[in-house]
Write a protein that holds these residues in place. Structure first.
Motif, PDB file in Angstrom:
ATOM      1  N   LYS A  10       0.821  -1.224   0.000  1.00 46.11           N
ATOM      2  CA  LYS A  10       0.000   0.000   0.000  1.00 46.11           C
ATOM      3  C   LYS A  10       0.850   1.267   0.000  1.00 46.11           C
ATOM      4  O   LYS A  10       0.322   2.383   0.126  1.00 46.11           O
ATOM      5  CB  LYS A  10      -0.916   0.015   1.237  1.00 46.11           C
ATOM      6  CG  LYS A  10      -1.966  -1.083   1.254  1.00 46.11           C
ATOM      7  CD  LYS A  10      -2.805  -0.995   2.524  1.00 46.11           C
ATOM      8  CE  LYS A  10      -3.973  -1.966   2.515  1.00 46.11           C
ATOM      9  NZ  LYS A  10      -3.570  -3.375   2.499  1.00 46.11           N
ATOM     10  N   ARG A  11       2.166   1.120  -0.155  1.00 48.66           N
ATOM     11  CA  ARG A  11       3.056   2.260   0.011  1.00 48.66           C
ATOM     12  C   ARG A  11       2.775   3.393  -0.979  1.00 48.66           C
ATOM     13  O   ARG A  11       2.912   4.579  -0.630  1.00 48.66           O
ATOM     14  CB  ARG A  11       4.515   1.810  -0.111  1.00 48.66           C
ATOM     15  CG  ARG A  11       4.975   1.427  -1.506  1.00 48.66           C
ATOM     16  CD  ARG A  11       6.320   0.721  -1.471  1.00 48.66           C
ATOM     17  NE  ARG A  11       6.875   0.475  -2.787  1.00 48.66           N
ATOM     18  CZ  ARG A  11       6.434  -0.467  -3.621  1.00 48.66           C
ATOM     19  NH1 ARG A  11       5.417  -1.245  -3.277  1.00 48.66           N
ATOM     20  NH2 ARG A  11       7.002  -0.632  -4.807  1.00 48.66           N
ATOM     21  N   VAL A  69       1.297   9.000  -2.242  1.00 51.48           N
ATOM     22  CA  VAL A  69       0.415   9.957  -2.930  1.00 51.48           C
ATOM     23  C   VAL A  69      -0.327  10.828  -1.921  1.00 51.48           C
ATOM     24  O   VAL A  69      -0.447  12.048  -2.099  1.00 51.48           O
ATOM     25  CB  VAL A  69      -0.589   9.219  -3.850  1.00 51.48           C
ATOM     26  CG1 VAL A  69      -1.656  10.182  -4.384  1.00 51.48           C
ATOM     27  CG2 VAL A  69       0.148   8.557  -5.012  1.00 51.48           C
ATOM     28  N   LEU A  70      -0.831  10.210  -0.842  1.00 44.11           N
ATOM     29  CA  LEU A  70      -1.556  10.950   0.192  1.00 44.11           C
ATOM     30  C   LEU A  70      -0.670  12.033   0.802  1.00 44.11           C
ATOM     31  O   LEU A  70      -1.086  13.199   0.939  1.00 44.11           O
ATOM     32  CB  LEU A  70      -2.037   9.983   1.284  1.00 44.11           C
ATOM     33  CG  LEU A  70      -2.770  10.605   2.486  1.00 44.11           C
ATOM     34  CD1 LEU A  70      -4.067  11.259   2.046  1.00 44.11           C
ATOM     35  CD2 LEU A  70      -3.051   9.546   3.555  1.00 44.11           C
ATOM     36  N   VAL A  84       1.274  17.822   1.137  1.00 43.82           N
ATOM     37  CA  VAL A  84       2.416  18.734   1.007  1.00 43.82           C
ATOM     38  C   VAL A  84       2.172  19.740  -0.121  1.00 43.82           C
ATOM     39  O   VAL A  84       2.455  20.942   0.027  1.00 43.82           O
ATOM     40  CB  VAL A  84       3.724  17.947   0.758  1.00 43.82           C
ATOM     41  CG1 VAL A  84       4.863  18.896   0.397  1.00 43.82           C
ATOM     42  CG2 VAL A  84       4.098  17.142   1.994  1.00 43.82           C
ATOM     43  N   ILE A  85       1.624  19.273  -1.246  1.00 42.02           N
ATOM     44  CA  ILE A  85       1.320  20.176  -2.370  1.00 42.02           C
ATOM     45  C   ILE A  85       0.252  21.196  -1.952  1.00 42.02           C
ATOM     46  O   ILE A  85       0.368  22.392  -2.237  1.00 42.02           O
ATOM     47  CB  ILE A  85       0.853  19.384  -3.614  1.00 42.02           C
ATOM     48  CG1 ILE A  85       2.040  18.598  -4.203  1.00 42.02           C
ATOM     49  CG2 ILE A  85       0.265  20.318  -4.671  1.00 42.02           C
ATOM     50  CD1 ILE A  85       1.649  17.635  -5.309  1.00 42.02           C
ATOM     51  N   GLY A  86      -0.806  20.697  -1.256  1.00 43.42           N
ATOM     52  CA  GLY A  86      -1.841  21.598  -0.758  1.00 43.42           C
ATOM     53  C   GLY A  86      -1.255  22.638   0.188  1.00 43.42           C
ATOM     54  O   GLY A  86      -1.618  23.821   0.142  1.00 43.42           O
ATOM     55  N   ILE A 126       5.905   5.675   5.721  1.00 44.97           N
ATOM     56  CA  ILE A 126       6.842   6.407   4.862  1.00 44.97           C
ATOM     57  C   ILE A 126       8.272   5.900   5.033  1.00 44.97           C
ATOM     58  O   ILE A 126       8.897   5.423   4.073  1.00 44.97           O
ATOM     59  CB  ILE A 126       6.781   7.931   5.138  1.00 44.97           C
ATOM     60  CG1 ILE A 126       5.366   8.473   4.936  1.00 44.97           C
ATOM     61  CG2 ILE A 126       7.787   8.661   4.254  1.00 44.97           C
ATOM     62  CD1 ILE A 126       4.838   8.379   3.528  1.00 44.97           C
ATOM     63  N   ALA A 127       8.799   5.976   6.266  1.00 43.68           N
ATOM     64  CA  ALA A 127      10.206   5.613   6.500  1.00 43.68           C
ATOM     65  C   ALA A 127      10.503   4.168   6.129  1.00 43.68           C
ATOM     66  O   ALA A 127      11.463   3.881   5.403  1.00 43.68           O
ATOM     67  CB  ALA A 127      10.569   5.868   7.968  1.00 43.68           C
TER      68      ALA A 127
END
Length: 388
Positions: free
Chosen positions: A95-96, A101-102, A107-109, A374-375
């Motif tokens: 599911k990484r 993407v999430l 971060v983009i927002g 993430i890590a």
């Protein structure tokens, strides 16, 4: 049970030491680059690391030993928690991409919000004089701005409602160049002329930061955050002897800092408490970095243990997945105990303390998420890529 307690402590030493050393490193950086109350906070944090380490390793074990010697029953779960997280087999690695993407979308927002709205910078970043005042009756804050703008020579001050509709935080750069006592008195007189027609008031707190100090604070804040990330990366690299561990942890920590900044930019003006970017916020960011790496180290330690124990033959993605599932209970329990404390501060705290608690609350949630989602997946991707 005696054997279980003995093995539990023996296998936990490595993770406990690494987690506390990384927290200690961020506290030392905070003490070095911080000033005033932030140095006090850092000192308290350093003392807290040593005392909690001592109590976790010695005091708790003495209690367990006493209870076992007295033939008292030792229980580490209740009926409803006995099988919680037991036998979980969540496929985090598969599911990484969803997690990537999430995080990227948030971060983009946040980047869009930072570009358009910016951040609610405190006086430490902008320079100026700030006054926290309490009115005797409810006032219209737009009227406060308009009245003070006239008195401050058409320099519109920043007026924020804090705690309730009777308290305001007023920041102005009026006569900032005049650092004398006479200059401060002129500003206070102008403040009195602007506020008295609206309501009688008392000044709860006032302080002054000139532009040179604010510029220095910006620089030291960036150094503090950057140096913290670098020193922890080097420590992880040294302890785990694989650059993939260090890079995975570094990306996760940077991810947490960006998420907290993004949410502070998006939430500024929406939440009913001050969300200033000030000294307390920088302290919160570095504390978040320390917590994030604390959680990540525990997961990485379990990965290293499984790889060294012969699990490497199963495939790195399977090893990491098993390590993540086996630490879920510890991660959940640790995070929830901290969240309860932070929620109490957020609900019952006032002023900048609420913003500080909110930054930490976001950081704990995001730090827990990043250590698992993430890590560890980034470490796995890097290892797989290096094996090709």
């Amino acid at each position: 049970i005696k054997l279980a307690v003995s093995d539990g402590y023996k296998h936990a030493y490595s993770a406990i030491i690494d987690a506390n050393v990384t927290s200690l490193l961020t506290a030392v950086v905070l003490a070095y680059f911080g000033s005033g109350p932030i140095q006090g906070f850092a000192t308290t944090l350093i003392i807290g690391v040593f005392t909690s380490l001592f109590s976790a390793l010695f005091i708790t074990r003495l209690i367990f030993s006493y209870m076992m010697d007295q033939k008292k029953e030792l229980a580490f779960s209740r009926t409803f928690t006995k099988n919680l997280f037991k036998g979980t087999s969540i496929s985090f690695f598969k599911k990484r991409k969803i997690f990537y993407v999430l995080s990227l979308l948030i971060v983009i927002g946040g980047a869009v919000s930072l570009f358009n709205r910016g951040l609610d910078k405190g006086v430490e970043f902008t320079g100026g004089r700030t006054y926290k005042v309490q009115f005797d009756k409810e006032v219209n804050f737009q009227e406060v701005r308009n009245n003070l703008k006239v008195e401050f020579g058409d320099k519109e001050p920043e007026v924020k409602m804090i705690d309730n509709k009777f308290k305001a935080l007023i920041t102005t750069q009026y006569l900032l160049a005049d650092k004398t006592q006479d200059g401060s008195k002129k500003v206070e007189d102008a403040l009195t002329r602007g506020l008295t027609p609206l309501s009688s008031y008392i000044t709860l707190e006032s302080r002054q930061v000139d532009s040179n100090i604010s510029a220095g604070f910006k620089t030291s804040s960036l150094y503090a955050i950057g140096f913290s990330l670098l020193i922890i990366f080097l420590y992880i690299l040294l302890r785990f002897k694989k650059w993939q561990f260090g890079l995975g942890a570094l990306i996760a920590m940077a991810h947490d800092v960006l998420i907290v900044l993004s949410l502070f930019s998006i939430g500024w003006g929406i939440f009913p408490f001050a969300m200033e970017i000030n000294q307390a916020f920088i302290a919160a960011i570095l504390t978040v970095v320390g917590y994030s790496i604390n959680d990540t180290v525990v997961v990485f330690d379990r990965v290293r243990e499984r790889v060294n124990g012969g699990g490497k033959s199963q495939g790195i993605s399977l090893v990491v997945n098993k390590a993540l599932n086996s630490t879920l209970s510890r991660t959940f329990n640790t995070s929830m105990t901290i969240i309860v404390v932070l929620l109490a501060i957020l609900v019952f705290g006032t002023g900048s303390l609420q913003g500080f608690a909110f930054a930490l609350l976001i950081g704990v949630v995001v730090g827990t998420y990043s250590s698992i989602c993430i890590a560890s997946p980034i470490y796995t991707d890097l290892v797989k890529k290096n094996q090709k």
